[in-house]
Design a protein around this motif. Structure first.
Motif, PDB file in Angstrom:
ATOM      1  N   HIS A 566       0.848  -1.181   0.000  1.00 52.59           N
ATOM      2  CA  HIS A 566       0.000   0.000   0.000  1.00 52.59           C
ATOM      3  C   HIS A 566       0.891   1.241   0.000  1.00 52.59           C
ATOM      4  O   HIS A 566       1.971   1.237   0.584  1.00 52.59           O
ATOM      5  N   TYR A 568       1.613   4.851   1.274  1.00 51.02           N
ATOM      6  CA  TYR A 568       1.253   5.754   2.366  1.00 51.02           C
ATOM      7  C   TYR A 568       1.860   7.146   2.192  1.00 51.02           C
ATOM      8  O   TYR A 568       1.508   8.071   2.910  1.00 51.02           O
ATOM      9  N   ASN A 569       2.800   7.280   1.234  1.00 53.99           N
ATOM     10  CA  ASN A 569       3.384   8.575   0.891  1.00 53.99           C
ATOM     11  C   ASN A 569       3.993   9.277   2.111  1.00 53.99           C
ATOM     12  O   ASN A 569       3.865  10.494   2.268  1.00 53.99           O
ATOM     13  N   GLU A 702       7.148   2.327   2.651  1.00 56.96           N
ATOM     14  CA  GLU A 702       6.887   1.090   1.930  1.00 56.96           C
ATOM     15  C   GLU A 702       8.149   0.230   1.809  1.00 56.96           C
ATOM     16  O   GLU A 702       8.084  -0.995   1.862  1.00 56.96           O
ATOM     17  N   ILE A 737      -0.400   2.281  10.669  1.00 54.54           N
ATOM     18  CA  ILE A 737      -1.457   1.875   9.732  1.00 54.54           C
ATOM     19  C   ILE A 737      -2.830   1.967  10.393  1.00 54.54           C
ATOM     20  O   ILE A 737      -3.811   2.370   9.770  1.00 54.54           O
ATOM     21  N   LYS A 740      -3.913   5.659  10.526  1.00 59.24           N
ATOM     22  CA  LYS A 740      -3.967   6.427   9.283  1.00 59.24           C
ATOM     23  C   LYS A 740      -5.146   5.984   8.451  1.00 59.24           C
ATOM     24  O   LYS A 740      -5.277   4.799   8.151  1.00 59.24           O
ATOM     25  N   SER A 742      -7.447   5.225   5.211  1.00 56.71           N
ATOM     26  CA  SER A 742      -7.124   4.764   3.859  1.00 56.71           C
ATOM     27  C   SER A 742      -7.453   5.843   2.841  1.00 56.71           C
ATOM     28  O   SER A 742      -8.367   6.645   3.016  1.00 56.71           O
ATOM     29  N   HIS A 743      -6.689   5.883   1.760  1.00 59.31           N
ATOM     30  CA  HIS A 743      -6.941   6.870   0.703  1.00 59.31           C
ATOM     31  C   HIS A 743      -8.237   6.575  -0.033  1.00 59.31           C
ATOM     32  O   HIS A 743      -8.983   7.473  -0.387  1.00 59.31           O
TER      33      HIS A 743
END
Length: 797
Positions: A566, A568-569, A702, A737, A740, A742-743
């Protein structure tokens, strides 16, 4: 401080991460390498000694060769023993489950230990009315019903009470926990003898109680317990976490193999679902273990039919391309079923944790009683799910007409019974899976798919008969069917429906295809199976559904990184821990280290330079610190003010003493400690990881997650030009995770099934308002707008 946006349940889930111990796979690999080098050195020394003293005797040389051969073949020997034990255990569980399931209906006058099948061996079919040896408990229907319910409640009570009082880890399926164990987390007692023994005893009781749970998932847990127990008897595996998990992975493959009679499917299941990182060597051992277990089960022949599982069947008739339409319907059902069960089972699990945590026995007895009371009136709910699938998978020709299942006059009555069985079983699976007894979801899902698929097959066959009568020239989709020969095989629809439901709830594809192929041996049905499972996967992906095992891992708070990546930027600096305890390379005393160990529970400590610049010198584990201190305290001259040195005083001298990261107890002689003390301090350098894994603060998160998943370090140090700035563990990543969002909106964010139905309703009403003129929308009748009722019905559905 409470993280922003978290409720109490999420906070509790994060706190639960701290209850687990992780394995440092890098350290474990180094220790195993050191052992391998010492073993090779020992063999080489014995070989040289045998050559020098060749005239005296050849026995030392022969003994050296024999020891080397035994060490090389020890892994295969352990895998073989584990496979035999798994096969024997599976056969015993199958035999006992069959007998307990039949004892609810009656007993055999020829021998109380005989189940219905063996008691009425000479009777064809599944009915017992023509069998004189089998005696029902009562000739009155209400009497039979009462005895049936009483046996179900008694079996569930005994099973739940044994689990609660003797082995709490024997409850549930166990697949979620085994996935975490194989990924490197230690759960003390989960693969112990008590868990194995109690789960092996209670599993037949649970199956016989009629609860809508299966034995396949718990069978994998039992198989892993057997593999762990067998491997634990050998020092080579008991001291190496990596080698132990190779055996556990192979045992999980054997567990699936004996559950479905599918050795190749078991290996694929361990690759696709269980193992976090799979090697070719592990694959071969898994295949061999599954083969040995399956061969043992076949040799014991528990069903006396020559088949490995009761619902194994062979299809002779081919399929037609027009049936793909109905295969797609089965695939859609599998995807919707998986989403529904996963969604609502998690809600039931949350309710169970909040209100029924201390009432596991009462809950299991209540569920078994309700299941028996409801299911007795329906044939497909009354008998156990394995026997039900054995009936539903059969072709009508050749003894498959059981209970008027293939009779045309009774087809709508049977279809109605199958529909009710599907609906009731879904509800029972949702509330039963996860209760405090051994409970799997493989067979219940397959049974649900089988009842739905058989219902669809009966309807398709009825349509074919209606539109393809002899003497009629049919031009529809049934034109390829000859009027005077069977065209549709309803049993294949049950088979494909079972595959769809299993794939929908577990979210596995290739494994299910292979398992179903090994169950039928029909190569021509691989393509329909693939079509059904691809549709199921597409529906599950569209709804954002995860497998039930992965969702239970999240729900239980197990620290486990997913295989999927995934974005996460963010960099690792947003996740790393900056407040940490450290050790300096010199200037510390024994008392200082004792105080640090007493004040913190961390599994290891970074070592920094003593000049105040915090340059990274190395990393040492808590276990190594405790070992050196305990060993040194037994020697004279060690006081609280004794200096502790983490840097080498004389690297060449350290090399002579065998100093290297991961030195073990047998390598750490008393002379080493004495020489260290004689130099004015207690040396920890041989136990220091001189090259810990380090990353830059700007590295993307990542990449760090890939390091954890592929290399398996316990901790990664974060350094900026050699200066320690923080550290990060798997638990830190999981906490990030969890906090945060999810996009992309998840299935839960979109409202689940309720939100999907609401979207469909809005979409349908919007189409209606665009299609219907405004003047008619104020008031209309069916005569004015005959299609409006169809649109409204679509929205409601």
């Amino acid at each position: 401080m409470r993280p922003k946006g978290l409720d109490d349940d999420e906070l509790e889930r994060i706190r639960r991460y701290e209850d687990f111990t992780t394995i440092d796979w890098i350290q474990d690999s180094i220790l195993e390498r050191n052992r391998r080098i010492r073993t090779a050195h020992t063999y080489s020394h014995e070989h040289e000694h045998a050559h020098v003293h060749a005239d005296e005797s050849r026995w030392p040389w022969l003994w050296s060769k024999a020891r080397k051969a035994m060490d090389t073949g020890q892994s295969w020997f352990v895998v073989s023993i584990a496979g035999v034990c798994i096969g024997v255990n599976a056969a015993i569980i199958s035999i006992v489950s069959e007998w307990l399931s039949d004892i609810k209906f009656g007993y055999c006058s020829d021998g109380w230990w005989l189940n219905q099948q063996f008691c009425c061996w000479e009777i064809e079919g599944e009915e017992v009315d023509g069998c004189d040896s089998w005696h029902p408990w009562s000739n009155v229907m209400i009497g039979r019903w009462l005895v049936f319910v009483m046996f179900a409640a008694s079996f569930s009570f005994v099973a739940a009470h044994l689990v609660k009082s003797m082995a709490k880890y024997a409850a549930s399926s166990g697949i979620s926990e085994i996935k975490c164990i194989l990924a490197g987390f230690v759960m003390q007692g989960f693969l112990g003898f008590a868990t194995f023994f109690i789960k092996s005893i209670t599993l037949p009781l649970v199956i016989a109680s009629g609860l809508s749970v299966g034995k396949e998932g718990p069978s994998v847990h039992v198989a892993c317990c057997i593999g762990s127990l067998v491997a634990g008897m050998f020092k080579k595996f008991s001291r190496s976490q990596g080698k132990m998990r190779e055996i556990v992975t192979a045992a999980s493959a054997a567990g699936v193999a004996v559950a479905f009679g599918s050795p190749i499917g078991g290996v694929l299941f361990s690759i696709e679902e269980m193992s976090h990182g799979f090697s070719i060597k592990t694959m071969w051992r898994s295949f061999f273990c599954a083969l040995v277990a399956t061969f043992t089960l076949s040799a014991m022949n528990p069903f006396r039919t020559g088949k490995l599982v009761l619902f194994q069947i062979t299809y002779d008739r081919d399929w037609h391309f027009f049936e793909v339409i109905f295969y797609v319907i089965l695939g859609i059902f599998g995807g919707l079923y998986g989403a529904f069960v996963v969604k609502f089972n998690l809600q039931v699990a949350a309710f169970r944790r909040k209100h029924l945590a201390n009432h596991g026995v009462a809950e299991a007895v209540t569920l078994a009683t309700l299941t028996a009371m409801i299911g007795y009136s329906n044939r497909f709910l009354r008998i156990d799910m394995t026997s039900s699938m054995a009936i539903l998978f059969r072709e009508c020709e050749g003894g498959g007409n059981i209970g008027d299942l293939c009779q045309t006059p009774a087809q709508w009555r049977v279809s109605n019974s199958l529909l009710l069985a599907t609906i009731f079983r879904i509800g029972l699976v949702v509330v039963s899976y996860g209760c405090k007894v051994p409970a799997g979801i493989f067979v219940p899902s397959m049974a649900i798919g089988a009842t739905f698929g058989r219902m669809v097959g009966i309807m398709v066959k009825a349509m074919e008969r209606a539109y393809n009568q002899p003497g009629n020239n049919s031009s529809g989709i049934f034109a390829v069917c000859a009027p005077d020969v069977p065209c549709i095989t309803p049993g294949t629809y049950a088979f494909l429906g079972a595959a769809a439901a299993l794939s929908g709830v577990m979210r596995i594809t290739v494994t299910v295809v292979v398992i179903m192929f090994e169950l039928t041996g029909a190569l021509n049905y691989i393509l329909p199976t693939m079509i059904v499972l691809l549709v199921t996967k597409a529906v599950g992906d569209f709804l954002g559904t995860n497998g039930i095992a992965d969702e239970m891992i999240r729900f239980n708070g197990f620290p486990f990184l997913e295989k999927e990546d995934h974005a996460y930027n963010v960099s690792v600096s947003a996740v790393m821990r900056t407040e940490m305890h450290t050790l300096t390379e010199s200037g510390m005393t024994v008392k200082d280290i004792e105080d640090i160990l007493a004040s913190t529970h961390v599994k290891g400590l970074p070592i920094v330079s003593s000049d105040g610049l915090r340059h990274i010198i190395g990393y040492i584990g808590r276990t190594e610190l405790r070992y050196v201190l305990d060993r040194a305290e037994k020697m004279p001259g060690v006081e609280d003010d004794t200096r502790c040195l983490f840097a080498p005083h004389d690297p060449e001298r350290d090399e002579e003493h065998g100093a290297s990261f991961g030195i073990e107890e047998e390598a750490a002689s008393t002379g080493f400690f004495e020489s260290a003390l004689s130099e004015g301090g207690l040396r920890f350098w041989p136990w220091v990881n001189q090259t810990p894994m380090t990353v830059s603060p700007e590295l993307p998160l990542e990449i760090v997650m890939q390091l954890f998943k592929r290399l398996g370090p316990r901790v990664v140090l974060v350094e900026n030009h050699g200066v320690l700035t923080g550290l990060v563990t798997v638990k830190d990543v999981l906490k990030f995770i969890a906090t945060k969002p999810s996009h992309e909106p998840s299935w839960d964010d979109r409202g689940g099934l309720d939100g999907l139905l609401e979207e469909m309703w809005t979409w349908a009403t919007d189409i209606a308002h665009r299609t219907v003129p405004r003047s008619l929308s104020r008031g209309f009748s069916k005569d004015d707008m005959p299609g409006m009722g169809v649109i409204s019905a679509t929205g409601l559905l």
